[in-house]
Design a protein around this motif. Structure first.
Motif, PDB file in Angstrom:
ATOM      1  N   ALA A   1       4.031  -7.654 -18.965  1.00  0.00           N
ATOM      2  CA  ALA A   1       5.195  -7.163 -19.716  1.00  0.00           C
ATOM      3  C   ALA A   1       5.548  -5.727 -19.332  1.00  0.00           C
ATOM      4  O   ALA A   1       6.661  -5.268 -19.567  1.00  0.00           O
ATOM      5  N   GLN A   2       4.583  -5.011 -18.717  1.00  0.00           N
ATOM      6  CA  GLN A   2       4.788  -3.601 -18.378  1.00  0.00           C
ATOM      7  C   GLN A   2       5.001  -3.402 -16.873  1.00  0.00           C
ATOM      8  O   GLN A   2       4.502  -4.169 -16.063  1.00  0.00           O
ATOM      9  N   SER A   3       5.745  -2.359 -16.548  1.00  0.00           N
ATOM     10  CA  SER A   3       5.887  -1.941 -15.146  1.00  0.00           C
ATOM     11  C   SER A   3       5.198  -0.601 -14.974  1.00  0.00           C
ATOM     12  O   SER A   3       5.184   0.217 -15.899  1.00  0.00           O
ATOM     13  N   VAL A   4       4.629  -0.390 -13.782  1.00  0.00           N
ATOM     14  CA  VAL A   4       3.941   0.877 -13.515  1.00  0.00           C
ATOM     15  C   VAL A   4       4.650   1.600 -12.364  1.00  0.00           C
ATOM     16  O   VAL A   4       5.043   0.980 -11.384  1.00  0.00           O
ATOM     17  N   VAL A   5       4.832   2.907 -12.528  1.00  0.00           N
ATOM     18  CA  VAL A   5       5.485   3.734 -11.503  1.00  0.00           C
ATOM     19  C   VAL A   5       4.415   4.528 -10.771  1.00  0.00           C
ATOM     20  O   VAL A   5       3.670   5.297 -11.393  1.00  0.00           O
ATOM     21  N   LYS A   6       4.333   4.324  -9.451  1.00  0.00           N
ATOM     22  CA  LYS A   6       3.345   5.041  -8.628  1.00  0.00           C
ATOM     23  C   LYS A   6       4.074   5.886  -7.596  1.00  0.00           C
ATOM     24  O   LYS A   6       5.110   5.469  -7.074  1.00  0.00           O
ATOM     25  N   ALA A   7       3.536   7.036  -7.276  1.00  0.00           N
ATOM     26  CA  ALA A   7       4.101   7.868  -6.206  1.00  0.00           C
ATOM     27  C   ALA A   7       3.460   7.456  -4.889  1.00  0.00           C
ATOM     28  O   ALA A   7       2.237   7.443  -4.769  1.00  0.00           O
TER      29      ALA A   7
ATOM     30  N   GLU B   1      -8.061   4.691 -13.915  1.00  0.00           N
ATOM     31  CA  GLU B   1      -7.143   3.821 -13.173  1.00  0.00           C
ATOM     32  C   GLU B   1      -6.610   4.549 -11.933  1.00  0.00           C
ATOM     33  O   GLU B   1      -6.469   3.966 -10.870  1.00  0.00           O
ATOM     34  N   LYS B   2      -6.301   5.840 -12.119  1.00  0.00           N
ATOM     35  CA  LYS B   2      -5.771   6.640 -11.008  1.00  0.00           C
ATOM     36  C   LYS B   2      -6.819   6.760  -9.905  1.00  0.00           C
ATOM     37  O   LYS B   2      -6.513   6.619  -8.715  1.00  0.00           O
ATOM     38  N   GLU B   3      -8.082   6.993 -10.311  1.00  0.00           N
ATOM     39  CA  GLU B   3      -9.181   7.120  -9.345  1.00  0.00           C
ATOM     40  C   GLU B   3      -9.407   5.791  -8.617  1.00  0.00           C
ATOM     41  O   GLU B   3      -9.648   5.765  -7.417  1.00  0.00           O
TER      42      GLU B   3
ATOM     43  N   LEU C   1      -1.395  10.619  -4.669  1.00  0.00           N
ATOM     44  CA  LEU C   1      -2.436   9.958  -5.452  1.00  0.00           C
ATOM     45  C   LEU C   1      -2.853  10.789  -6.662  1.00  0.00           C
ATOM     46  O   LEU C   1      -3.663  10.356  -7.473  1.00  0.00           O
ATOM     47  N   ASP C   2      -2.313  12.014  -6.772  1.00  0.00           N
ATOM     48  CA  ASP C   2      -2.611  12.857  -7.932  1.00  0.00           C
ATOM     49  C   ASP C   2      -1.494  12.837  -8.969  1.00  0.00           C
ATOM     50  O   ASP C   2      -1.612  13.447 -10.023  1.00  0.00           O
ATOM     51  N   VAL C   3      -0.386  12.145  -8.659  1.00  0.00           N
ATOM     52  CA  VAL C   3       0.709  12.010  -9.625  1.00  0.00           C
ATOM     53  C   VAL C   3       0.313  10.911 -10.612  1.00  0.00           C
ATOM     54  O   VAL C   3      -0.198   9.869 -10.200  1.00  0.00           O
ATOM     55  N   PRO C   4       0.511  11.123 -11.916  1.00  0.00           N
ATOM     56  CA  PRO C   4       0.077  10.101 -12.886  1.00  0.00           C
ATOM     57  C   PRO C   4       0.774   8.762 -12.692  1.00  0.00           C
ATOM     58  O   PRO C   4       1.895   8.698 -12.196  1.00  0.00           O
ATOM     59  N   LEU C   5       0.088   7.692 -13.085  1.00  0.00           N
ATOM     60  CA  LEU C   5       0.669   6.356 -13.065  1.00  0.00           C
ATOM     61  C   LEU C   5       1.391   6.172 -14.398  1.00  0.00           C
ATOM     62  O   LEU C   5       0.762   6.177 -15.456  1.00  0.00           O
ATOM     63  N   MET C   6       2.724   6.060 -14.356  1.00  0.00           N
ATOM     64  CA  MET C   6       3.520   6.004 -15.590  1.00  0.00           C
ATOM     65  C   MET C   6       3.906   4.554 -15.916  1.00  0.00           C
ATOM     66  O   MET C   6       4.252   3.793 -15.020  1.00  0.00           O
TER      67      MET C   6
ATOM     68  N   GLY D   1       0.830  -1.204   0.000  1.00  0.00           N
ATOM     69  CA  GLY D   1       0.000   0.000   0.000  1.00  0.00           C
ATOM     70  C   GLY D   1       0.859   1.246   0.000  1.00  0.00           C
ATOM     71  O   GLY D   1       1.747   1.400  -0.811  1.00  0.00           O
ATOM     72  N   LEU D   2       0.606   2.125   0.966  1.00  0.00           N
ATOM     73  CA  LEU D   2       1.320   3.406   1.003  1.00  0.00           C
ATOM     74  C   LEU D   2       2.409   3.427   2.075  1.00  0.00           C
ATOM     75  O   LEU D   2       2.962   4.466   2.384  1.00  0.00           O
TER      76      LEU D   2
END
Length: 327
Positions: free
Chosen positions: A215-221, A256-258, A230-235, A187-188
């Motif tokens: 195959a993809q990785s996601v970057v979360k803040a 997805e972000k929401e 939670l307002d930073v985009p998921l890259m 989680g956080l």
């Protein structure tokens, strides 16, 4: 007040949101095989800048903007985990990304796996001092595998001492220290005393996880000092066989972000209301600030979001209190 300190230069940012400035720690965390080392080398490539021949082409730094090292200050890369062979391969890859035929003189890469844990921190401190004076400053410091500077990530005294020392070095040499923490985040929150201490001191914590599409990785803040994580985009980024490197795959859609925001706040609500059945607005705001390490303004926006989604509801018996919703 008549002689304010100079404004800290932004080193890493995304969509004009500062992720790291001079004098701060940026933490990158995640599980095994998620692409942390590749992400870090992309940031180093961005700091080096492109060779003069390729200035017109855009370098792929996996969705973030990195301040170029125009003054040719030292860039230091310490690897505490991987072999010398792997480090050589990583540096070769980052030079290919930066379109540099040769390694710039100011980039220094060190394999610290042959040293004892106590010697490693000492080597980092001494070499930072040497290169700061040799190159007239340090642009970026990367420590890939910060947990290998301590005997145990759950040793409180040792963890506090290491993070304090790194934070002190970032301030003294006016540089950004990027730490890679090889933990699976839950989680956080980060695991262990080392994770807790980093959570307090780091300006930003980025988590790299496998996406629903493996195959993809996601970057979360997980944490951003100036704003809400939670307002930073998921890259997204993934390996591209043709390019021979990881490439940026864009941001995840807003829904997805929401969804992520809702999921994380449901977990936090279960945590808070697991200890008490009813809570006042002020108490809830304070607890959110504490648990998520955010400012009051952000905590209030989370409460508003939780009410809109019925994660929390007003107590019918007493409107001054909140209860957990039907989740």
């Amino acid at each position: 007040f008549n002689n304010p300190p100079p404004v800290a230069q932004m080193v890493v940012s995304v969509n004009d949101v500062p992720l790291s400035t001079q004098g701060n720690i940026l933490c990158i965390t995640g599980g095994e095989g998620t692409g942390k080392s590749n992400y870090v080398t992309a940031l180093i490539a961005g700091a080096i800048g492109q060779s003069e021949k390729n200035k017109d082409k855009v370098m792929d730094t996996l969705g973030v903007s990195v301040c170029e090292n125009s003054k040719r200050k030292a860039i230091l890369f310490y690897d505490t985990e991987q072999s010398e062979v792997q480090l050589f391969k990583n540096v070769s890859n980052l030079l290919a990304r930066a379109k540099q035929p040769d390694k710039p003189e100011e980039l220094k890469a060190f394999c610290l796996t042959g040293m004892s844990r106590k010697e490693r921190l000492n080597a980092i401190v001494q070499s930072m001092d040497k290169f700061y004076y040799q190159y007239g400053g340090i642009q970026l410091v990367v420590i890939d595998g910060i947990a290998d500077l301590v005997k145990s990530a759950n040793d409180e005294a040792e963890s506090v001492a290491v993070i304090d020392e790194l934070y002190r070095l970032a301030g003294i040499y006016n540089t950004c220290i990027l730490c890679v923490l090889h933990f699976v985040p839950n989680g956080l929150k980060l695991r262990g005393h080392l994770g807790s201490e980093l959570q307090r001191k780091a300006a930003t914590i980025l988590s790299i996880e496998k996406d629903d599409e493996p195959a993809q990785s996601v970057v979360k803040a997980l944490k951003v000092r100036d704003g809400s994580p939670l307002d930073v985009p998921l890259m997204l980024f993934a390996w591209d066989k043709e390019a021979g490197m990881h490439v940026y795959k864009g941001e995840k859609p807003r829904e997805e972000k929401e969804k992520r925001k809702e999921r994380e706040l449901v977990n936090v609500a279960h945590d808070i209301f697991g200890r008490q059945t009813r809570i006042t607005y002020i108490d809830l705001c304070e607890q959110l600030q504490q648990v998520l390490d955010v400012k009051e303004r952000t905590a209030k926006s989370y409460i508003r979001f939780m009410r809109e989604r019925d994660i929390i509801v007003k107590d019918p018996a007493n409107q001054s209190y909140f209860m957990i919703g039907l989740i």
